[in-house]
Write a protein that holds these residues in place. Structure first.
Motif, PDB file in Angstrom:
ATOM      1  N   LEU A  64      -1.197   7.261   7.749  1.00  0.00           N
ATOM      2  CA  LEU A  64      -2.303   7.366   6.813  1.00  0.00           C
ATOM      3  C   LEU A  64      -2.224   5.768   6.578  1.00  0.00           C
ATOM      4  O   LEU A  64      -1.197   4.851   6.661  1.00  0.00           O
ATOM      5  N   VAL A 106       5.622   6.177   0.887  1.00  0.00           N
ATOM      6  CA  VAL A 106       4.653   7.235   0.924  1.00  0.00           C
ATOM      7  C   VAL A 106       5.838   8.016   0.071  1.00  0.00           C
ATOM      8  O   VAL A 106       7.435   7.853  -0.089  1.00  0.00           O
ATOM      9  N   THR A 143      -2.967   4.184  -1.952  1.00  0.00           N
ATOM     10  CA  THR A 143      -4.611   3.521  -1.304  1.00  0.00           C
ATOM     11  C   THR A 143      -4.468   5.446  -0.122  1.00  0.00           C
ATOM     12  O   THR A 143      -6.118   5.547   0.580  1.00  0.00           O
ATOM     13  N   ALA A 144      -3.702   6.281  -0.064  1.00  0.00           N
ATOM     14  CA  ALA A 144      -3.934   7.259   0.090  1.00  0.00           C
ATOM     15  C   ALA A 144      -2.900   8.114  -0.364  1.00  0.00           C
ATOM     16  O   ALA A 144      -1.813   8.327  -0.753  1.00  0.00           O
ATOM     17  N   CYS A 155      -1.244   3.064   4.759  1.00  0.00           N
ATOM     18  CA  CYS A 155      -0.003   2.531   3.497  1.00  0.00           C
ATOM     19  C   CYS A 155       1.209   2.715   4.071  1.00  0.00           C
ATOM     20  O   CYS A 155       0.938   2.677   5.747  1.00  0.00           O
ATOM     21  N   LYS A 157       1.122  -0.986   0.186  1.00  0.00           N
ATOM     22  CA  LYS A 157       0.126   0.227   0.228  1.00  0.00           C
ATOM     23  C   LYS A 157       1.014   1.411   0.668  1.00  0.00           C
ATOM     24  O   LYS A 157       1.633   1.085   0.819  1.00  0.00           O
ATOM     25  N   GLY A 171       0.930   5.252  -0.265  1.00  0.00           N
ATOM     26  CA  GLY A 171       0.674   6.740  -0.543  1.00  0.00           C
ATOM     27  C   GLY A 171       1.379   8.116  -1.164  1.00  0.00           C
ATOM     28  O   GLY A 171       2.184   7.527  -1.432  1.00  0.00           O
TER      29      GLY A 171
END
Ligand code: NAP
Length: 352
Positions: free
Chosen positions: A75, A80, A34-35, A77, A7, A9
């Motif tokens: 977040l 990032v 996902t973010a 995830c 995941k 972000g």
């Protein structure tokens, strides 16, 4: 979502680089967005409302409804990507790393930290080993910060790497002609750039001169030792939408000719090609023999914007050899290299 997917972000998801991340990550085989996060101006709105989308493909359907969050840990995830404004990126990225997120950033803030890798996978993949030291020194758990260089430095370093390895480089003189998208949106005003060239881009020359030395440096005994090459950069903004062009002269330790240099560039491969990473161009450097190439409009999208094109290789009467380099500044020069960095970091176990 399959269990092998990670995941991710995007911090600064509404900006020029953030939009490229969103575009390039659509259908990525390993990473699922996902973010999305940005400033309080955007927070709380669905992404399609918060963003002024400026790319020529539609906003990916999977992210249209994602509500934009503030750039704060929490977040949904594990990794990032950061395309944050450098005025705010430093502490935000450190807070995410401290909260166990892998941070892969485009911003300048942590690039020269001695325990942060400044990475281009075809140039210095081994530098990611410094992350172990970073985690220890900063008390991070599974979090860390990795960065990619400034857009114009990425194209330059990719072209210099095979030359440095084969012939040794003592001095570099580079003059850039940089695209408008490198200044973000709205960037340079039309009345300043139409019918004009601007011979100044704030801090760009300093970034090229210092980041190139870290990239070409050696990772040894848990530390990065900068290369001793001398680099002189002159940076200009020109009336081109995407694609930074750079005229480069190099002084070499060992002599070569046009064919020798072209062969070193053309045959260069790195870990992304050997590992078959999803974002790896088959040929990281494309050498053109035509006298009038590379050109931004024709060459910037080579290998989906991930290849660097080199042409006009010839002897230099002042240094030893000279040539022209072209790279897509928001793909290879920003989001594309960050994604390739994340792929590399995954294969090296840093995202486990
Ligand atoms: P940009 O278009 O101005 O986008 C900046 C982003 O940062 C936006 O998403 C903005 O959100 C967000 N932001 C601004 N202030 C914030 C705050 N206080 N808190 C949280 N988020 C905030 O800039 P860009 O051109 O994409 O550049 C982003 C970074 O990448 C910069 O550090 C730049 O130097 C670097 N970079 C750019 C390029 C390029 O080609 N453009 C290439 C390499 C590296 P809002 O929309 O909500 O304001």
């Amino acid at each position: 979502m399959s269990k092998n997917e990670i995941k991710v972000g995007i911090l600064g998801a509404t900006g020029a680089v953030g939009q490229r991340f969103v575009q390039l990550l659509e259908n990525h085989p390993w990473f699922r967005v996902t973010a999305l996060a940005a400033s309080e101006r955007s927070a709380g709105k669905p992404y399609s409302e918060a963003v002024t989308w400026r790319l020529d493909t539609p906003i990916p359907a999977a992210v249209v409804e994602i509500p934009v969050s503030l750039c704060e840990p929490g977040l949904d995830c594990d990794l990032v990507f950061s395309g944050l404004d450098s005025a705010v990126a430093g502490p935000i990225e450190a807070a995410f790393a401290a909260a166990d997120y892998a941070v892969v950033s485009n911003s300048k803030n942590h690039r020269m930290d001695e325990d942060v890798p400044l990475l281009v996978p075809e140039v210095n993949a081994d530098h990611c080993g410094i992350i172990d030291r970073q985690r220890k020194r900063r008390g991070y758990g599974r979090g860390f910060i990795a960065t990619n260089p400034n857009c114009s430095t990425i194209g330059l370093a990719m072209a210099l790497k095979p030359i440095a390895d084969r012939f040794g480089i003592t001095r570099v003189a580079v003059t850039t002609m940089q695209a408008l998208s490198g200044a973000g949106y709205p960037g340079v005003s039309s009345l300043e750039i139409l019918d004009n060239v601007l011979p100044y881009i704030g801090e760009e020359e300093e970034k090229m001169e210092r980041e190139t030395l870290k990239l070409l440096g050696r990772f040894h005994d848990g530390r990065i030792k900068n290369a001793r090459t001398v680099v002189s950069a002159q940076c200009n903004r020109v009336h081109v939408q995407d694609g930074h062009m750079e005229c480069v002269s190099v002084a070499l330790e060992n002599e070569t000719d046009v064919n020798g240099l072209a062969e070193a560039l053309r045959n260069h491969r790195g870990p992304p090609q050997e590992l078959g990473l999803p974002f790896a161009p088959r040929r990281p450097i494309i050498v053109r023999d035509e006298p009038d190439r590379p050109q931004p409009r024709i060459d910037r999208d080579a290998e989906n914007g991930m290849a660097v094109t080199v042409g006009r290789i010839r002897p230099c009467p002042v240094l030893d050899m000279k040539f022209v380099v072209l790279s897509h500044n928001t793909v290879r020069g920003a989001a594309g290299t960050a994604i390739l960095n994340a792929e590399l970091l995954r294969t090296r176990g840093f995202l486990d």
